[in-house]
Enzyme design. Structure first.
Site, PDB file in Angstrom:
ATOM      1  N   ARG A   1     -13.744  -8.333   1.621  1.00  0.00           N
ATOM      2  CA  ARG A   1     -12.306  -8.142   1.388  1.00  0.00           C
ATOM      3  C   ARG A   1     -11.559  -9.429   1.719  1.00  0.00           C
ATOM      4  O   ARG A   1     -10.654  -9.853   0.995  1.00  0.00           O
ATOM      5  CB  ARG A   1     -11.755  -6.987   2.239  1.00  0.00           C
TER       6      ARG A   1
ATOM      7  N   ASP B   1     -17.129   7.587  -1.224  1.00  0.00           N
ATOM      8  CA  ASP B   1     -15.858   7.382  -0.515  1.00  0.00           C
ATOM      9  C   ASP B   1     -15.465   8.728   0.089  1.00  0.00           C
ATOM     10  O   ASP B   1     -16.074   9.762  -0.228  1.00  0.00           O
ATOM     11  CB  ASP B   1     -14.787   6.872  -1.514  1.00  0.00           C
TER      12      ASP B   1
ATOM     13  N   GLN C   1     -10.171  -3.658  -3.274  1.00  0.00           N
ATOM     14  CA  GLN C   1     -11.468  -3.149  -2.816  1.00  0.00           C
ATOM     15  C   GLN C   1     -12.543  -3.432  -3.853  1.00  0.00           C
ATOM     16  O   GLN C   1     -13.654  -3.855  -3.515  1.00  0.00           O
ATOM     17  CB  GLN C   1     -11.367  -1.636  -2.573  1.00  0.00           C
TER      18      GLN C   1
ATOM     19  N   CYS D   1     -16.212   1.894   0.775  1.00  0.00           N
ATOM     20  CA  CYS D   1     -15.056   1.033   1.063  1.00  0.00           C
ATOM     21  C   CYS D   1     -14.627   1.146   2.524  1.00  0.00           C
ATOM     22  O   CYS D   1     -13.990   0.237   3.039  1.00  0.00           O
ATOM     23  CB  CYS D   1     -13.898   1.384   0.132  1.00  0.00           C
TER      24      CYS D   1
ATOM     25  N   ARG E   1       0.883  -1.180   0.000  1.00  0.00           N
ATOM     26  CA  ARG E   1       0.000   0.000   0.000  1.00  0.00           C
ATOM     27  C   ARG E   1       0.909   1.215   0.000  1.00  0.00           C
ATOM     28  O   ARG E   1       1.701   1.412   0.922  1.00  0.00           O
ATOM     29  CB  ARG E   1      -0.899  -0.001   1.236  1.00  0.00           C
TER      30      ARG E   1
ATOM     31  N   HIS F   1      -7.465   1.049  -6.351  1.00  0.00           N
ATOM     32  CA  HIS F   1      -7.661   0.196  -5.167  1.00  0.00           C
ATOM     33  C   HIS F   1      -8.334  -1.098  -5.637  1.00  0.00           C
ATOM     34  O   HIS F   1      -9.503  -1.355  -5.354  1.00  0.00           O
ATOM     35  CB  HIS F   1      -8.516   0.936  -4.135  1.00  0.00           C
TER      36      HIS F   1
HETATM   37  N1   CP Z   1     -11.160  -0.009   2.521  1.00  0.00           N
HETATM   38  C1   CP Z   1      -9.884  -0.089   2.945  1.00  0.00           C
HETATM   39  O1   CP Z   1      -8.939  -0.326   2.181  1.00  0.00           O
HETATM   40  O2   CP Z   1      -9.745   0.078   4.295  1.00  0.00           O
HETATM   41  P1   CP Z   1      -8.399   0.253   5.098  1.00  0.00           P
HETATM   42  O3   CP Z   1      -7.815   1.599   4.723  1.00  0.00           O
HETATM   43  O4   CP Z   1      -8.825   0.203   6.548  1.00  0.00           O
HETATM   44  O5   CP Z   1      -7.441  -0.849   4.736  1.00  0.00           O
HETATM   45  N1  NVA Z   2      -9.805   6.860  -1.215  1.00  0.00           N
HETATM   46  C1  NVA Z   2      -9.413   6.436   0.107  1.00  0.00           C
HETATM   47  C2  NVA Z   2      -9.646   4.964   0.294  1.00  0.00           C
HETATM   48  C3  NVA Z   2      -9.307   4.443   1.654  1.00  0.00           C
HETATM   49  C4  NVA Z   2      -9.468   2.959   1.764  1.00  0.00           C
HETATM   50  C5  NVA Z   2      -7.949   6.775   0.339  1.00  0.00           C
HETATM   51  O1  NVA Z   2      -7.138   6.588  -0.582  1.00  0.00           O
HETATM   52  O2  NVA Z   2      -7.627   7.246   1.430  1.00  0.00           O
END
Ligand code: CP
Ligand code: NVA
Length: 309
Positions: free
Chosen positions: A297, A229, A137, A269, A107, A134
């Site tokens: 997930r 989101d 997700q 998400c 990530r 993502h």
């Molecule tokens: N939706 C998602 O990726 O959540 P986290 O940021 O908690 O991993």
């Molecule tokens: N769009 C958000 C998703 C978090 C899971 C971010 O990137 O912070």
């Protein structure tokens, strides 16, 4: 079983429609096995390194528990604690980790970094969120739509809010699977035009549709699925206050969802910023499936790990 061994998962488009279907099918099988208490050690003896340059609740826990349930092991690696934080290159990190583990989940910020890691790793690399996409997700989102609506093709999904990483993966994944995707964003916050172009080409192939608008009501009209989101993604914290002012008309609330189909489902998400992109009445209401979506997930990522590693 579809053979995806050794493949990377950096974008939702890394899986063909048949491969997406295979992942979703295996996810459903594994979900049933897990609920029935049947062992399914498809990654026995295997290890997954998980590099995090941003915070996480769901991604971290679902990958870690998923590997455990598959008979393998996952290592949480905070990027700041790795030599990466002291200047070791991503390429060398990839080379070293590949000698220890069977897969790497990362990530991070730049999509380029995930690609760089994948170029130099000799084991599969999985995108656990970048600023661009993502994809894990959206695998969970597709499974959730399938479970609640029985199909993907022809389903109208309205995404209302920021044209961010989640919007990008939904556009690509939805278009590839024949969904009708309507995205409503304030002017200046639309998804990347080249990505939209790619999604439109996918929609032509699949019989799906892509619609971009600044009008949240138009997007949500007759939608089967309403998604939003956060208005300020990780890394955009300094823009939070400006964004809240710009995005206010894009809040998912009772007034907006009355334009959706009566049997619409609400997805997010998570984490949610209650009172910003969504109100409590919607996220806690009878049409919300956000906890099913979060649980999924686990199941989709287990399927992915079983097929890739
Ligand atoms: N939706 C998602 O990726 O959540 P986290 O940021 O908690 O991993
Ligand atoms: N769009 C958000 C998703 C978090 C899971 C971010 O990137 O912070």
């Amino acid at each position: 079983m579809t053979d995806l061994k050794g493949r990377d998962f950096l974008s939702i488009l890394d899986l063909s429609v048949e491969e997406l279907e295979a992942v979703l099918k295996l996810a459903r099988d594994l979900k049933n096995k897990q609920k029935a208490g049947e062992a399914h050690p498809l990654c026995a003896g295997k290890a997954l390194a998980m590099i995090f340059q941003k915070p996480s609740t769901r991604t971290r826990v679902s990958f870690e528990v998923g590997m455990f349930q598959l008979g393998g092991h996952a290592l949480y690696l905070n990027a700041g604690d790795l030599q990466l934080g002291r200047g070791e290159t991503l390429a060398d990190t990839a080379r070293a980790l590949s000698r220890f583990v069977d897969g790497i989940m990362i990530r991070t910020f730049e999509q380029f970094d995930v690609e760089e890691l994948a170029r130099h790793a000799t084991v599969p690399v999985i995108n656990g969120l970048t600023d661009w996409e993502h994809p894990c997700q959206v695998l969970a989102d597709l499974l959730t739509v399938l479970e609640h609506k029985g199909r993907l093709a022809g389903i109208k999904l309205a995404y209302v809010g920021d044209g961010n990483n989640v919007a990008h993966s939904l556009l690509l994944g939805g278009a590839r699977t024949g969904m009708r995707i309507a995205v409503a964003t304030p002017p200046g916050y639309a998804p990347d035009p080249e990505l939209v172009h790619r999604a439109a080409a996918e929609a032509v192939q699949s019989g799906g549709e892509i619609e971009l608008t600044a009008d949240p009501v138009g997007a949500v009209r007759d939608a089967d699925v309403v998604v939003t989101d956060t208005w300020a993604s990780m890394g955009q914290e300094a823009e939070h206050d400006t964004r809240v002012a710009v995005f206010r008309p894009y809040q998912v609330n009772e007034a907006l969802v009355k334009h959706a189909r009566p049997d619409y489902i609400f997805m997010h998400c998570l984490p949610a910023h209650r009172g910003e992109e969504v109100t409590d009445e919607i996220i806690d209401g009878p049409r919300s499936v956000v906890w099913d979506e979060a649980e999924n997930r686990l199941h989709v990522q287990k399927a992915l790990l079983a097929l890739l590693l």
